[in-house]
Design a protein around this motif. Structure first.
Motif, PDB file in Angstrom:
ATOM      1  N   GLU A 108      37.240 -31.057  -9.750  1.00  0.00           N
ATOM      2  CA  GLU A 108      36.843 -30.408  -8.514  1.00  0.00           C
ATOM      3  C   GLU A 108      37.049 -28.695  -8.875  1.00  0.00           C
ATOM      4  N   ASN A 109      36.078 -28.068  -8.000  1.00  0.00           N
ATOM      5  CA  ASN A 109      36.283 -26.695  -8.525  1.00  0.00           C
ATOM      6  C   ASN A 109      37.389 -25.857  -8.374  1.00  0.00           C
ATOM      7  N   GLU A 110      37.685 -25.034  -9.034  1.00  0.00           N
ATOM      8  CA  GLU A 110      39.122 -24.232  -8.680  1.00  0.00           C
ATOM      9  C   GLU A 110      38.667 -23.360  -7.682  1.00  0.00           C
ATOM     10  N   LYS A 142      37.808 -17.306   0.974  1.00  0.00           N
ATOM     11  CA  LYS A 142      38.072 -18.602  -0.152  1.00  0.00           C
ATOM     12  C   LYS A 142      37.289 -18.156  -1.451  1.00  0.00           C
ATOM     13  N   ILE A 143      37.499 -18.517  -2.485  1.00  0.00           N
ATOM     14  CA  ILE A 143      37.198 -17.890  -3.665  1.00  0.00           C
ATOM     15  C   ILE A 143      36.755 -19.298  -4.407  1.00  0.00           C
ATOM     16  N   ASP A 144      35.664 -19.365  -4.847  1.00  0.00           N
ATOM     17  CA  ASP A 144      35.480 -20.707  -5.710  1.00  0.00           C
ATOM     18  C   ASP A 144      35.135 -20.356  -7.268  1.00  0.00           C
ATOM     19  N   LYS A 145      36.248 -20.179  -7.903  1.00  0.00           N
ATOM     20  CA  LYS A 145      36.098 -19.763  -9.321  1.00  0.00           C
ATOM     21  C   LYS A 145      34.897 -20.419 -10.222  1.00  0.00           C
ATOM     22  N   THR A 146      34.925 -21.729  -9.867  1.00  0.00           N
ATOM     23  CA  THR A 146      33.827 -22.413 -10.892  1.00  0.00           C
ATOM     24  C   THR A 146      32.212 -22.076 -10.451  1.00  0.00           C
TER      25      THR A 146
END
Ligand code: CA
Length: 229
Positions: free
Chosen positions: A129-131, A139-143
């Protein structure tokens, strides 16, 4: 090797299940009462539980419910009565499967294998899952390098993204503009620390309700910035 717990009061049935599962390469433990079975299921690290419904002491319904409150492993319910299967379904206990006695040992083994394979896939996919970083509505989706502010996705430039992510990953720490510039812009970059100020301003316009009273990135006068949590 996958570990299976059998909770079954009929010793002959429990032994038969154990034999077949061991022949198929599983490690198997047996408990003959509901209470002992539940405590082992909760305390030890099993990959799957085969749970008889009618047990002395605590019954299978209750055990299933209690395991589900804390554990995510597959639970295969075993019952002597077809009627019970409807009851299991109706109660929504979170059992993964049901099998009625008498059943063939090879059917049991096939079901155990199928459930364990499915769970391994689930665990495997969740590991990829995305980091994510989630702080007070951001909400920050690092991936995927995407950012949502109160569920609304906002566009960020590369450096804005890197700067906000760095601050959010190091909350409540004050960074000077020089530190932030060194961290986010590589050494070769032509620029100066005023770039940091400009980027903070742009980030605030995207994440703050009132940029004059920032709730996320705080200015520490004469020092730098910090991400408040
Ligand atoms: Ca029984």
């Amino acid at each position: 090797m996958s570990k299976v717990l059998i909770i079954e009061d009929e010793v002959a049935i429990a032994d038969l299940e154990k034999d077949y599962l061991e022949l198929s390469g599983f490690e198997v433990e047996i408990e003959n009462t509901g209470d002992a079975g539940l405590s082992r299921a909760l305390q030890e690290d099993f990959d799957m539980v085969i749970l008889d419904l009618m047990l002395p002491g605590m019954d299978g319904f209750e055990i299933c419910r209690r395991i589900r409150e804390v554990k995510n492993m597959p639970i295969l319910m075993v019952s002597a009565k077809k009627d019970d299967i409807d009851k299991i379904r109706g109660l929504g206990l979170g059992a993964d499967d049901y099998i009625t006695k008498p059943f063939s040992p090879s059917e049991l083994v096939a079901r155990v294998k199928a459930h364990l394979a499915r769970y391994e896939r689930l665990i495997g996919s969740s590991a990829q899952e995305n980091e994510l970083i989630e702080i007070r509505g951001i909400k920050i989706d690092k991936t995927a390098r995407r950012i949502w502010v109160h569920e609304e996705e906002k566009p960020f430039t590369t450096k804005e993204f890197d700067l906000l992510t760095f601050l959010a990953e190091n909350p409540n720490r004050v960074f000077t503009k020089e530190e932030l510039f060194r961290e986010i812009w590589d050494m070769e970059s032509i620029g100066d620390i005023a770039t940091v100020t400009v980027h903070i301003k742009k980030i605030r316009e995207k994440i703050e309700i009132n940029t004059a009273k920032p709730q996320y990135i705080e200015t520490i006068w004469g020092v730098g910035y910090r991400f408040k949590v």
